[in-house]
Design a protein around this motif. Structure first.
Motif, PDB file in Angstrom:
ATOM      1  N   GLY B 155       0.824  -1.210   0.000  1.00 29.82           N
ATOM      2  CA  GLY B 155       0.000   0.000   0.000  1.00 29.82           C
ATOM      3  C   GLY B 155       0.858   1.260   0.000  1.00 29.82           C
ATOM      4  O   GLY B 155       0.581   2.217  -0.719  1.00 29.82           O
ATOM      5  N   GLN B 158       2.483   1.683  -3.357  1.00 28.80           N
ATOM      6  CA  GLN B 158       1.561   2.183  -4.361  1.00 28.80           C
ATOM      7  C   GLN B 158       1.339   3.690  -4.190  1.00 28.80           C
ATOM      8  O   GLN B 158       1.203   4.413  -5.171  1.00 28.80           O
ATOM      9  N   VAL B 179      -5.003  -1.447  -7.616  1.00 28.32           N
ATOM     10  CA  VAL B 179      -5.233  -2.006  -6.279  1.00 28.32           C
ATOM     11  C   VAL B 179      -5.321  -3.521  -6.281  1.00 28.32           C
ATOM     12  O   VAL B 179      -5.529  -4.127  -5.239  1.00 28.32           O
ATOM     13  N   SER B 180      -5.122  -4.161  -7.444  1.00 30.39           N
ATOM     14  CA  SER B 180      -5.373  -5.601  -7.442  1.00 30.39           C
ATOM     15  C   SER B 180      -4.289  -6.380  -6.721  1.00 30.39           C
ATOM     16  O   SER B 180      -4.499  -7.523  -6.350  1.00 30.39           O
ATOM     17  N   LEU B 182      -3.173  -5.420  -3.846  1.00 35.85           N
ATOM     18  CA  LEU B 182      -3.232  -5.000  -2.445  1.00 35.85           C
ATOM     19  C   LEU B 182      -4.318  -5.758  -1.694  1.00 35.85           C
ATOM     20  O   LEU B 182      -5.291  -6.218  -2.272  1.00 35.85           O
ATOM     21  N   VAL B 184      -7.563  -6.145   0.785  1.00 32.49           N
ATOM     22  CA  VAL B 184      -8.788  -5.348   0.706  1.00 32.49           C
ATOM     23  C   VAL B 184      -8.787  -4.152   1.646  1.00 32.49           C
ATOM     24  O   VAL B 184      -9.256  -3.075   1.278  1.00 32.49           O
ATOM     25  N   GLN B 187      -6.661  -1.688  -0.003  1.00 30.73           N
ATOM     26  CA  GLN B 187      -7.266  -1.321  -1.290  1.00 30.73           C
ATOM     27  C   GLN B 187      -8.205  -0.132  -1.123  1.00 30.73           C
ATOM     28  O   GLN B 187      -8.160   0.830  -1.885  1.00 30.73           O
ATOM     29  N   SER B 209      -9.293  -2.360 -14.610  1.00 25.84           N
ATOM     30  CA  SER B 209      -9.326  -3.395 -13.590  1.00 25.84           C
ATOM     31  C   SER B 209     -10.097  -4.594 -14.090  1.00 25.84           C
ATOM     32  O   SER B 209     -10.883  -4.507 -15.019  1.00 25.84           O
ATOM     33  N   VAL B 214     -14.981  -2.964  -8.006  1.00 19.87           N
ATOM     34  CA  VAL B 214     -14.101  -1.819  -7.804  1.00 19.87           C
ATOM     35  C   VAL B 214     -14.326  -0.795  -8.913  1.00 19.87           C
ATOM     36  O   VAL B 214     -14.462   0.409  -8.655  1.00 19.87           O
TER      37      VAL B 214
END
Lengths: 620, 317
Positions: B155, B158, B179-180, B182, B184, B187, B209, B214
């Motif tokens: 996280g 990112q 975010v895939s 990471l 949840v 995320q 995505s 999401v």
């Protein structure tokens, strides 16, 4: 740097090599200052003096020259040539390799075909040819040895560069406005330096040998100048009558090459990140068990995980990956185990059959009972008989669990015949049947396909077929659909559900996806920081979560059909399992936490629904 | 409505089995001609399964991959030079794998400095001030600047990746599965950060995505990609709620939702990219497919309002 030295000297042999080489290099550096005879001073009266004779410690050669002096001067020269050749070959080879690997395409093709051509010649022939063109002499021998070794470096470095050139940070550098030259110098090169150093350190010995070889043939250093190879060459005629003239330079070559190679291996081990963490240690066949007491047997579940504790012991650190986890599974039941990465869900699953890699994994407590039989600490033969037979696993990435070089049919047949002595033909028939059971179209044809010829979804079906091969009672599925697309995921989930109903399989389903749990599982257990924080019937837990972590985790997950919105995030990060806080592991991130949450042990309370919380959202 | 990004028949073909001289052995159409329009300040979600060409499309948009055909316009100006630096000031990219998008041998400060120096010629105190400002915007502590990438969680890495993309002061951000990788709980933090930054820096997003939920949660409009073509576009709240293309329906039904029975499964797989079918690429999996579908490729056409689908036999709304 100190870490590097510590790692290097952890390897005794490398330390020995470093010391020997250090002494030799020191002697070579000090040679001009030592009180030696001039190396080229002849004295025919003193030919072939034996070692330890007066004034000549190592004796003299066929012209009466002092061998000690010639040895040290020769060593100096041989070392210098060897290092220089390695440096030239390393730099030139690395430059070629980096260019070819980074630019790829036609540049790569043309350069590497040229390198291949260079490699097609036997090295000594090539070196001889180069010396023949340039004429004999030490400098030319150096050039020849360097050129001959360029392909080795170029190929090595190209391979590494190709891997780096396609990494995302190279794309990021391009988007940040960097040109090719700058990317090569500041992004690529720092990442390949360790590889170049490793390759050099393991080839210097080889280069010294090659230079000595050329000198031995009379193509390197020219008389009267001494290097180790020419000393050997000159001594050859007196090999029988005065063996010491050969032995002295021979032993020196042996010492140099051996110490360089030992040191080179040590440097490689110390610099290679995979070897650094001790990957060379082969994992044991079953996880090491070190538990003080065995909890008494209770219950009649098919699989009963009771207060299981699994740790990773790395140096002084202890990672409590699984901390007193209790789960049970009845026949035909599907239990979901949900948690974020690092919560210990996979380690729990692997501990069941003793599949956690040891070292560093150790099971330090608890029991896992299959029909009342404790699997923790069971002899390896027992575990082996049960693995796949009664408890089978499905893993996340079918590409890495299937062997790439064997046909899927052969892998299935192997899985069947490990446990049952059936004929090849019978096993083949059953393999086809298994592939049909997991709804692979054209099973009879696909049975002889290789894993890479199948799509991700098909590969995962093969993974499931392999798990079903021996008609197990329990399947442990560790994120089996995470790597798959949604439409394929739906297919695989439907398949698992159907198999469960048809065969009465019990499934332990590990995932991080509430949607999947909600659709597939009867009961769910939520893990956080190596512990189960909540468990109960799926719908009850998802509709009215009792633990604040469960509630907030569910709130984090966007659900299809809810429209555009701001999500409820949980601030902070999950705890590191080597530094778990006292009390509730979620307390530092929890908005309901009180002082009492941060002390003592908090128990999992309740009957069908259990929660590990002092202030649950709903009464369990 | 001003357009931030417009593509006209943007396409990409890869050569397979290149030879030293002469034509390649085969060609794969990774992206069939795609025409998209993204308004200023809008978030366009792009969904599709692996192999549908969404990443290739994204890489063309930022200039990492030269398009085989078609045009890219940013704020009305055509961009057709494959020079990432020219793109860099207008459009930036946030990568899927946060840690591998950061060079392991550089400190975060060096990583952050690069776009500021190269694209905006910043030096000295202005540079430091701008880095501090960006780090503040993504909620990272300044002491992180002197650390190396491996010291960060996914996280945090990112956030650094986002801060680096913002350093170029782009108008448009391409978020490729941001975010895939990471967890949840993390995320949601990153998605909320992205939503805030969009308002703060007046950005336009292309959010790619495979996770329908999401995409639906963050997008204004959604484009569904299948096998290199856009099969449906429309307002985010309509596309999955009332899909017109059978593939979109399959996607929506496949997404696991608590309380919904397992379903949507269906059979079939993507066609062979080396040997694509002549008509609609979804026909082999489609319950509504007719001979017309197998004969000719359907064009994207208007269904209702702002919703478009490439289908001869669209579903009822």
């Amino acid at each position: 740097m100190s870490l590097f030295l510590r790692l290097l000297f952890r390897n005794r042999l490398a330390g020995f090599g470093a010391v020997v080489l250090g002494v030799i290099v020191l002697l070579a550096l000090l040679t001009p200052l030592l009180p030696l005879h001039p190396p080229n001073e002849t004295s025919t009266a003193n030919r072939y003096l034996r070692p330890l004779s007066d004034g000549h410690l190592l004796g003299t050669d066929h012209l009466g020259r002092d061998l000690l002096s010639r040895l040290l001067w020769g060593t100096r020269l041989s070392l210098a040539v060897g290092f220089a050749a390695a440096l030239i070959a390393g730099l030139a080879g690395a430059a070629i390799g980096v260019m070819a690997g980074y630019f790829g395409g036609r540049t790569d093709n043309v350069t590497m075909r040229g390198i291949d051509m260079l490699m097609a010649f036997p090295y000594i022939l090539l070196a001889l040819a180069i010396v023949a063109v340039l004429g004999p002499g030490l400098l030319n021998a150096l050039i020849a040895v360097a050129v001959v070794n360029i392909p080795f470096f170029a190929r090595n470095i190209r391979g590494v560069t190709v891997g780096i050139a396609h990494r995302e940070f190279i794309d990021a550098a391009r988007l940040a406005g960097m040109g090719h030259a700058r990317i090569l110098l500041t992004e690529v090169v720092p990442n390949i330096v360790p590889v170049v150093v490793i390759a050099m350190s393991t080839t210097i010995g080889w280069m010294i040998l090659e230079t000595a070889g050329l000198s031995f043939l009379g193509l390197g250093s020219q008389p009267p100048q001494a290097d180790l190879g020419s000393m050997l060459g000159e001594a050859r005629s007196a090999l029988i009558t005065a063996p010491h003239t050969s032995i002295v330079p021979g032993v020196m070559i042996l010492l140099i090459v051996m110490s360089v190679n030992l040191l080179g291996d040590g440097i490689r081990d110390a610099l290679d990140p995979r070897l650094r963490s001790g990957a060379l240690a082969r994992p044991m066949a079953a996880t090491r068990v070190d538990r003080r007491e065995v909890p008494p047997a209770k219950g009649e579940a098919l699989l009963d995980i009771d207060a299981l504790e699994t740790q990773f012991q790395v140096g002084k650190r202890v990672y409590k990956a699984v901390n007193k986890v209790s789960l049970d599974l009845k026949p035909g039941e599907c239990l979901g185990l949900i948690g974020e990465s690092g919560s210990g869900k996979s380690v729990t699953a692997l501990s069941v059959m003793g599949l956690v890699a040891s070292p560093p994994g150790v099971i330090t407590g608890g029991a896992v009972r299959l029909d009342g039989q404790d699997l923790i600490g069971a002899p390896y033969e027992v575990l082996r008989a049960l693995r796949g037979r009664r408890v089978a696993y499905i893993f996340q990435d079918p590409l890495s669990t299937l062997h790439p070089l064997y046909r899927i049919g052969d892998q299935l047949i192997e899985a069947i015949r490990v446990h049952e002595p059936v004929s090849q033909a019978e096993a083949h028939k059953r393999a086809v049947k298994l592939l049909e059971d997991v709804q692979i179209p054209n099973a009879a044809g696909r049975v002889s396909a290789f894993p890479h010829e199948l799509s991700g979804g098909m590969r995962q079906r093969v993974g499931i077929a392999m798990a079903l091969a021996n008609d197990p009672d329990i399947i442990i599925a560790d994120e089996p659909t995470t790597a798959l697309d949604v439409t394929v995921q739906a297919q695989i989930l439907a398949l698992l559900d159907e198999l469960r109903q048809r065969r009465g399989l019990a499934i332990l389903f590990i995932t991080h996806d509430f949607g999947v749990v909600g659709q597939l599982c009867d009961r769910v257990a939520v893990m956080y920081g190596g512990r189960i924080v909540e468990t109960g019937p799926t719908r009850a837990v998802l509709d009215a979560p009792a633990h604040p972590y469960t509630r907030r985790l569910i709130a984090c997950v966007p659900e299809l059909g809810a429209g555009r919105r701001i999500l409820a995030a949980i601030p902070g990060l999950p705890p590191a399992v080597d530094q778990l806080p006292e009390g509730c592991a979620f307390a530092p991130r929890c908005d309901k936490a009180q002082a009492s949450c941060k002390t003592g042990e908090i128990d999992l309370t309740g009957t069908t629904r259990k929660v590990r919380c002092l202030f649950p959202e709903v009464a369990p | 409505m001003t357009l931030a990004l417009k593509t006209t028949d943007l396409a990409k073909t890869f050569d397979i089995g290149k030879r030293l001289i002469g034509p390649p052995r085969a060609q794969v159409h990774a992206v069939h001609p795609v025409s998209l329009e993204v308004a200023q300040g809008e978030t366009l979600g792009i969904v599709g399964e692996s192999g549908c060409g969404k990443s290739t499309l994204a890489r063309m948009l930022v200039g990492l991959e030269p398009p085989s055909a078609g045009q890219i316009e940013i704020e009305g100006r055509a961009l057709d030079r494959a020079d990432p630096a020219a793109f860099g000031r207008l459009i930036q990219y946030v990568f899927q794998h946060p840690v591998s998008s950061l060079n392991p041998r550089k400190t975060i400060r060096q990583i952050m400095e690069t776009p500021l120096r190269r694209l905006h010629g910043m030096r000295g105190a202005a540079l430091d001030a701008r880095i501090a400002e960006l780090f503040d915007a993504v909620n990272l502590r300044p002491e992180f600047l002197d650390r190396y990438p491996h010291e960060f969680s996914g996280g945090q890495a990112q956030r650094i990746g986002i801060a680096r993309a913002l350093a170029a002061s782009p108008r448009i951000l391409i978020l490729d599965e941001p975010v895939s990788a990471l967890d949840v709980s993390v995320q949601a933090q990153v998605l909320n950060l992205l939503a805030r930054l969009k308002d703060e820096f007046n950005l336009t997003y292309l959010f790619i995505s495979h996770d329908l939920a999401v995409v639906e949660a963050v997008s204004d409009r959604i484009a569904v990609l299948y096998f290199g073509s856009v099969v449906e576009t429309g307002p985010a709240e309509r596309v999955f709620a009332a899909p017109r293309h059978p593939y979109t329906r399959l996607l929506a039904d496949s997404a696991p939702v608590v309380g919904k029975p397992l379903g949507g499964a269906g059979h079939g797989e993507l066609p062979d990219p080396l040997n694509p079918p002549p008509g609609c690429t979804f026909a082999s999996r489609c319950p509504r497919a007719s001979d017309q579908c197998r004969g000719a490729v359907p064009e994207l056409r208007r269904m209702t309002g702002d919703q478009f689908a490439a289908c001869y036999h669209p579903l009822d709304p």
